[in-house]
Design a protein around this motif. Sequence first.
Motif, PDB file in Angstrom:
ATOM      1  N   PRO A   1       3.383   6.457  16.089  1.00 31.71           N
ATOM      2  CA  PRO A   1       3.407   5.367  15.107  1.00 31.71           C
ATOM      3  C   PRO A   1       4.789   5.239  14.458  1.00 31.71           C
ATOM      4  O   PRO A   1       5.483   6.234  14.223  1.00 31.71           O
ATOM      5  CB  PRO A   1       2.350   5.773  14.087  1.00 31.71           C
ATOM      6  N   CYS A   2       5.158   4.005  14.179  1.00 30.78           N
ATOM      7  CA  CYS A   2       6.440   3.731  13.530  1.00 30.78           C
ATOM      8  C   CYS A   2       6.233   3.606  12.015  1.00 30.78           C
ATOM      9  O   CYS A   2       5.102   3.593  11.540  1.00 30.78           O
ATOM     10  CB  CYS A   2       7.026   2.443  14.105  1.00 30.78           C
ATOM     11  N   PRO A   3       7.325   3.498  11.252  1.00 29.27           N
ATOM     12  CA  PRO A   3       7.173   3.335   9.801  1.00 29.27           C
ATOM     13  C   PRO A   3       6.330   2.120   9.409  1.00 29.27           C
ATOM     14  O   PRO A   3       5.551   2.196   8.453  1.00 29.27           O
ATOM     15  CB  PRO A   3       8.616   3.194   9.309  1.00 29.27           C
ATOM     16  N   LEU A   4       6.473   1.008  10.134  1.00 29.98           N
ATOM     17  CA  LEU A   4       5.663  -0.169   9.792  1.00 29.98           C
ATOM     18  C   LEU A   4       4.193   0.052  10.111  1.00 29.98           C
ATOM     19  O   LEU A   4       3.317  -0.428   9.381  1.00 29.98           O
ATOM     20  CB  LEU A   4       6.195  -1.415  10.514  1.00 29.98           C
ATOM     21  N   CYS A   5       3.902   0.790  11.187  1.00 28.46           N
ATOM     22  CA  CYS A   5       2.506   1.131  11.514  1.00 28.46           C
ATOM     23  C   CYS A   5       1.888   1.957  10.394  1.00 28.46           C
ATOM     24  O   CYS A   5       0.766   1.697   9.954  1.00 28.46           O
ATOM     25  CB  CYS A   5       2.435   1.951  12.808  1.00 28.46           C
ATOM     26  N   ILE A   6       2.615   2.961   9.954  1.00 30.89           N
ATOM     27  CA  ILE A   6       2.111   3.847   8.905  1.00 30.89           C
ATOM     28  C   ILE A   6       1.980   3.081   7.587  1.00 30.89           C
ATOM     29  O   ILE A   6       1.010   3.270   6.841  1.00 30.89           O
ATOM     30  CB  ILE A   6       3.017   5.085   8.741  1.00 30.89           C
ATOM     31  N   PHE A   7       2.926   2.196   7.294  1.00 33.88           N
ATOM     32  CA  PHE A   7       2.833   1.415   6.068  1.00 33.88           C
ATOM     33  C   PHE A   7       1.582   0.536   6.085  1.00 33.88           C
ATOM     34  O   PHE A   7       0.887   0.415   5.074  1.00 33.88           O
ATOM     35  CB  PHE A   7       4.093   0.566   5.868  1.00 33.88           C
ATOM     36  N   GLN A   8       1.279  -0.054   7.257  1.00 32.00           N
ATOM     37  CA  GLN A   8       0.050  -0.843   7.371  1.00 32.00           C
ATOM     38  C   GLN A   8      -1.177   0.046   7.166  1.00 32.00           C
ATOM     39  O   GLN A   8      -2.149  -0.363   6.533  1.00 32.00           O
ATOM     40  CB  GLN A   8      -0.004  -1.534   8.732  1.00 32.00           C
ATOM     41  N   ARG A   9      -1.129   1.257   7.679  1.00 28.87           N
ATOM     42  CA  ARG A   9      -2.228   2.215   7.474  1.00 28.87           C
ATOM     43  C   ARG A   9      -2.420   2.455   5.976  1.00 28.87           C
ATOM     44  O   ARG A   9      -3.549   2.481   5.476  1.00 28.87           O
ATOM     45  CB  ARG A   9      -1.887   3.523   8.194  1.00 28.87           C
ATOM     46  N   LEU A  10      -1.316   2.608   5.255  1.00 24.86           N
ATOM     47  CA  LEU A  10      -1.394   2.802   3.803  1.00 24.86           C
ATOM     48  C   LEU A  10      -1.969   1.569   3.110  1.00 24.86           C
ATOM     49  O   LEU A  10      -2.753   1.683   2.163  1.00 24.86           O
ATOM     50  CB  LEU A  10      -0.015   3.139   3.234  1.00 24.86           C
ATOM     51  N   LEU A  11      -1.595   0.388   3.578  1.00 27.36           N
ATOM     52  CA  LEU A  11      -2.138  -0.845   2.989  1.00 27.36           C
ATOM     53  C   LEU A  11      -3.638  -0.969   3.243  1.00 27.36           C
ATOM     54  O   LEU A  11      -4.383  -1.395   2.356  1.00 27.36           O
ATOM     55  CB  LEU A  11      -1.393  -2.068   3.528  1.00 27.36           C
ATOM     56  N   TYR A  12      -4.101  -0.578   4.448  1.00 20.32           N
ATOM     57  CA  TYR A  12      -5.544  -0.582   4.709  1.00 20.32           C
ATOM     58  C   TYR A  12      -6.254   0.373   3.753  1.00 20.32           C
ATOM     59  O   TYR A  12      -7.326   0.050   3.227  1.00 20.32           O
ATOM     60  CB  TYR A  12      -5.854  -0.183   6.155  1.00 20.32           C
ATOM     61  N   LEU A  13      -5.672   1.541   3.533  1.00 18.31           N
ATOM     62  CA  LEU A  13      -6.287   2.497   2.605  1.00 18.31           C
ATOM     63  C   LEU A  13      -6.284   1.963   1.172  1.00 18.31           C
ATOM     64  O   LEU A  13      -7.249   2.162   0.426  1.00 18.31           O
ATOM     65  CB  LEU A  13      -5.589   3.851   2.687  1.00 18.31           C
ATOM     66  N   LEU A  14      -5.216   1.271   0.787  1.00 18.25           N
ATOM     67  CA  LEU A  14      -5.170   0.663  -0.546  1.00 18.25           C
ATOM     68  C   LEU A  14      -6.238  -0.419  -0.674  1.00 18.25           C
ATOM     69  O   LEU A  14      -6.915  -0.519  -1.704  1.00 18.25           O
ATOM     70  CB  LEU A  14      -3.777   0.095  -0.825  1.00 18.25           C
ATOM     71  N   ILE A  15      -6.425  -1.210   0.368  1.00 14.96           N
ATOM     72  CA  ILE A  15      -7.498  -2.213   0.363  1.00 14.96           C
ATOM     73  C   ILE A  15      -8.850  -1.515   0.189  1.00 14.96           C
ATOM     74  O   ILE A  15      -9.695  -1.965  -0.584  1.00 14.96           O
ATOM     75  CB  ILE A  15      -7.455  -3.070   1.649  1.00 14.96           C
ATOM     76  N   GLY A  16      -9.038  -0.400   0.900  1.00 16.20           N
ATOM     77  CA  GLY A  16     -10.276   0.361   0.757  1.00 16.20           C
ATOM     78  C   GLY A  16     -10.488   0.861  -0.663  1.00 16.20           C
ATOM     79  O   GLY A  16     -11.599   0.772  -1.199  1.00 16.20           O
ATOM     80  N   LEU A  17      -9.424   1.365  -1.295  1.00 20.14           N
ATOM     81  CA  LEU A  17      -9.522   1.855  -2.678  1.00 20.14           C
ATOM     82  C   LEU A  17      -9.814   0.718  -3.656  1.00 20.14           C
ATOM     83  O   LEU A  17     -10.633   0.866  -4.568  1.00 20.14           O
ATOM     84  CB  LEU A  17      -8.240   2.575  -3.079  1.00 20.14           C
ATOM     85  N   LEU A  18      -9.143  -0.409  -3.480  1.00 23.61           N
ATOM     86  CA  LEU A  18      -9.391  -1.556  -4.365  1.00 23.61           C
ATOM     87  C   LEU A  18     -10.810  -2.082  -4.197  1.00 23.61           C
ATOM     88  O   LEU A  18     -11.464  -2.441  -5.176  1.00 23.61           O
ATOM     89  CB  LEU A  18      -8.368  -2.660  -4.082  1.00 23.61           C
ATOM     90  N   ALA A  19     -11.287  -2.110  -2.957  1.00 20.57           N
ATOM     91  CA  ALA A  19     -12.660  -2.553  -2.712  1.00 20.57           C
ATOM     92  C   ALA A  19     -13.656  -1.570  -3.316  1.00 20.57           C
ATOM     93  O   ALA A  19     -14.680  -1.979  -3.875  1.00 20.57           O
ATOM     94  CB  ALA A  19     -12.900  -2.729  -1.217  1.00 20.57           C
ATOM     95  N   LEU A  20     -13.356  -0.284  -3.237  1.00 17.86           N
ATOM     96  CA  LEU A  20     -14.215   0.718  -3.871  1.00 17.86           C
ATOM     97  C   LEU A  20     -14.244   0.522  -5.388  1.00 17.86           C
ATOM     98  O   LEU A  20     -15.296   0.638  -6.018  1.00 17.86           O
ATOM     99  CB  LEU A  20     -13.747   2.135  -3.515  1.00 17.86           C
ATOM    100  N   ALA A  21     -13.099   0.182  -5.968  1.00 21.66           N
ATOM    101  CA  ALA A  21     -13.062  -0.123  -7.402  1.00 21.66           C
ATOM    102  C   ALA A  21     -13.959  -1.321  -7.704  1.00 21.66           C
ATOM    103  O   ALA A  21     -14.630  -1.356  -8.743  1.00 21.66           O
ATOM    104  CB  ALA A  21     -11.626  -0.396  -7.850  1.00 21.66           C
TER     105      ALA A  21
END
Length: 162
Positions: free
Chosen positions: A34-54
């Motif tokens: 994975p490249c930096p942009l791939c990992i950054f997208q992974r982090l954004l998916y996790l942030l979406i998951g956290l916001l949805a959990l909120a």
Amino acid sequence: MTLSLRTSFALLAMAAVGLTLAGWAIGELMKLQPCPLCIFQRLLYLLIGLLALAGVLFPGARRLWGALLAVTAAGGVATAAYQSWLQYLPEVSMECGFGEPTVIEQIVDWFGVRWPAMFMATGFCSSKDWLFLGLSMANWSVVCFLTFLAAAVWLLLRRIEH
């Protein structure tokens, strides 16, 4: 049938975490780098998951969660579209990872040091090592982030029945 707010947010959270785990599993099984942009997208998916959990826990603030989800998803669309462009025209684009680290690369590096198995970026952003139905993982990510963006807008505009 209308979905409750909590159910809507829960489905978004499960989809975001599911996409994160699916991307990670595909990478591990196929030995993708994975490249930096791939990992950054992974982090954004996790942030979406956290916001949805909120949103599940505090549905009364649905407009706040919906707005934050929309902004995060829009950032994901931009990131995935940029990576798709890098993959489409690698010869005219600046490769990520060269020169001074960008803010995205610094964020990814910080997470990569703390959890290398999930967040270590070792690949090139212009690589298209995985294709499904003719689309790269970055292309599919654009579609997924657009779907999250549409869902967030729907949550923002949705009328609540009491």
